[in-house]
Design a protein around this motif. Structure first.
Motif, mmCIF file in Angstrom:
data_model
loop_
_atom_site.group_PDB
_atom_site.id
_atom_site.type_symbol
_atom_site.label_atom_id
_atom_site.label_comp_id
_atom_site.label_asym_id
_atom_site.label_seq_id
_atom_site.Cartn_x
_atom_site.Cartn_y
_atom_site.Cartn_z
ATOM 1 N N PHE A 95 0.317 37.447 37.423
ATOM 2 C CA PHE A 95 1.119 36.682 36.471
ATOM 3 C C PHE A 95 2.376 37.453 36.066
ATOM 4 C CE2 PHE A 95 2.076 35.987 31.936
ATOM 5 C CZ PHE A 95 2.512 34.665 32.014
ATOM 6 N N PHE A 96 2.219 38.744 35.784
ATOM 7 C CA PHE A 96 3.372 39.550 35.384
ATOM 8 C C PHE A 96 4.367 39.720 36.530
ATOM 9 C CE2 PHE A 96 0.427 41.465 32.085
ATOM 10 C CZ PHE A 96 1.023 40.781 31.047
ATOM 11 N N ASN A 97 3.858 39.862 37.754
ATOM 12 C CA ASN A 97 4.761 39.961 38.899
ATOM 13 C C ASN A 97 5.518 38.657 39.122
ATOM 14 O OD1 ASN A 97 4.075 42.623 39.498
ATOM 15 N ND2 ASN A 97 2.338 42.012 40.783
ATOM 16 N N GLY A 98 4.848 37.539 38.938
ATOM 17 C CA GLY A 98 5.541 36.260 39.047
ATOM 18 C C GLY A 98 6.579 36.072 37.959
ATOM 19 N N MET A 99 6.240 36.491 36.737
ATOM 20 C CA MET A 99 7.214 36.394 35.651
ATOM 21 C C MET A 99 8.413 37.297 35.901
ATOM 22 S SD MET A 99 6.452 36.823 31.572
ATOM 23 C CE MET A 99 5.836 38.491 31.806
ATOM 24 N N LEU A 100 8.162 38.490 36.432
ATOM 25 C CA LEU A 100 9.252 39.412 36.749
ATOM 26 C C LEU A 100 10.123 38.864 37.874
ATOM 27 C CD1 LEU A 100 10.521 42.199 36.226
ATOM 28 C CD2 LEU A 100 8.939 43.156 37.897
ATOM 29 N N HIS A 101 9.492 38.234 38.860
ATOM 30 C CA HIS A 101 10.257 37.641 39.956
ATOM 31 C C HIS A 101 11.128 36.487 39.453
ATOM 32 C CE1 HIS A 101 11.256 36.606 44.059
ATOM 33 N NE2 HIS A 101 10.752 35.378 43.913
ATOM 34 N N SER A 102 10.595 35.675 38.548
ATOM 35 C CA SER A 102 11.382 34.575 37.982
ATOM 36 C C SER A 102 12.560 35.098 37.173
ATOM 37 C CB SER A 102 10.487 33.695 37.105
ATOM 38 O OG SER A 102 9.424 33.159 37.843
ATOM 39 N N TYR A 103 12.323 36.145 36.425
ATOM 40 C CA TYR A 103 13.417 36.750 35.660
ATOM 41 C C TYR A 103 14.483 37.334 36.586
ATOM 42 C CZ TYR A 103 15.901 40.173 32.804
ATOM 43 O OH TYR A 103 16.879 40.915 32.200
ATOM 44 N N ASP A 104 14.044 37.929 37.696
ATOM 45 C CA ASP A 104 14.990 38.505 38.651
ATOM 46 C C ASP A 104 15.857 37.414 39.269
ATOM 47 O OD1 ASP A 104 16.034 40.679 40.308
ATOM 48 O OD2 ASP A 104 14.966 39.697 41.944
ATOM 49 N N ARG A 105 15.260 36.293 39.633
ATOM 50 C CA ARG A 105 16.043 35.209 40.226
ATOM 51 C C ARG A 105 17.013 34.592 39.218
ATOM 52 N NH1 ARG A 105 12.056 31.062 43.021
ATOM 53 N NH2 ARG A 105 11.020 31.334 41.009
#
Length: 235
Positions: free
Chosen positions: A198-208
């Motif tokens: 979940f945290f990796n997905g949230m970080l990826h969304s923030y990066d995009r």
């Protein structure tokens, strides 16, 4: 008193003072619980949650000691200052804890990470503390009746911020060196793995989203300028 005279209480301020003290106690307890919960959700380590739960009471007790030496009373203004200082008190400890945990996750030892992390973030915490205290300096030198009323408020919240900065620079690294444990990769629970996804997905969304914003900096700045001009025209 003569027999024909009756004495009655028209207004009792002790009731509102007791209610204010109860509200401050509930606010302190609620803030402590929320801080512990947020740190546990992000770090997923029980030992890490114990550190801010100890830093906050030490900072508040230190503020009470300074208030006692300055002969301050627990009135509505000082209680309001303590309530507002709860957020400032916890911030420094969270910043220090997060930086030390980051060094531990890199593979450093607990004592080494506590020393290097505290040295790395010490100047930042000092600058944060002094900048927050400087906000209340003009209130300390206010003249008139309003200045006398807000003098105790500004001094109480300034003391709380200074005590929290001192505690974060001294007590927090010591607690981290005692209670934190070195990370061992590959030995996490199922809940940890799910939350890590979940945290990796949230970080990826923030990066995009950050990349999209950086690609359209000019259009965003123009839209913000236009919105500010519309507000000023409306005012």
């Amino acid at each position: 008193m003569p027999a024909s005279v009756n004495l009655a209480i028209l207004y009792d301020r002790s009731v509102s003072i007791r209610d204010s003290v109860s509200d401050v106690k509930f606010t302190l307890f609620l803030s402590l619980c929320l801080v512990v919960l947020v740190i546990f959700l992000f770090l997923r380590n029980l030992s890490s949650t114990l550190i801010p739960s100890l830093v906050l009471p030490f900072s508040i007790v230190g503020t009470f000691a300074a208030m006692y030496l300055l002969n301050f009373s627990l009135d509505n203004l000082s209680l309001m200052a303590l309530t507002l200082s709860v957020g400032f008190v916890v911030d420094d400890a969270i910043v220090m804890l997060e930086n030390i945990v980051r060094h531990i996750e890199k593979g450093e030892g607990v004592l080494e990470a506590s020393l290097s992390g505290s040295k790395e973030i010490g100047f930042t915490i000092i600058s944060m503390t002094l900048s927050l205290v400087s906000v209340f300096i003009p209130v300390l030198f206010m003249s008139g009746i309003l200045g006398r009323l807000l003098h105790e408020f500004a001094l109480t919240i300034s003391i709380a911020i200074l005590v929290s900065g001192f505690v974060s620079l001294t007590l927090t690294p010591m607690l981290c060196s005692r209670f934190l444990s070195p990370s061992h990769s590959g030995h996490h629970s199922r809940i940890y793995d799910l939350s890590e996804r979940f945290f990796n997905g949230m970080l990826h969304s923030y990066d995009r989203s950050l990349k999209v914003v950086l690609r359209h900096r000019l259009s965003l700045s123009l839209s913000q300028t236009l919105s500010l001009q519309r507000r000023f025209i409306f005012l």
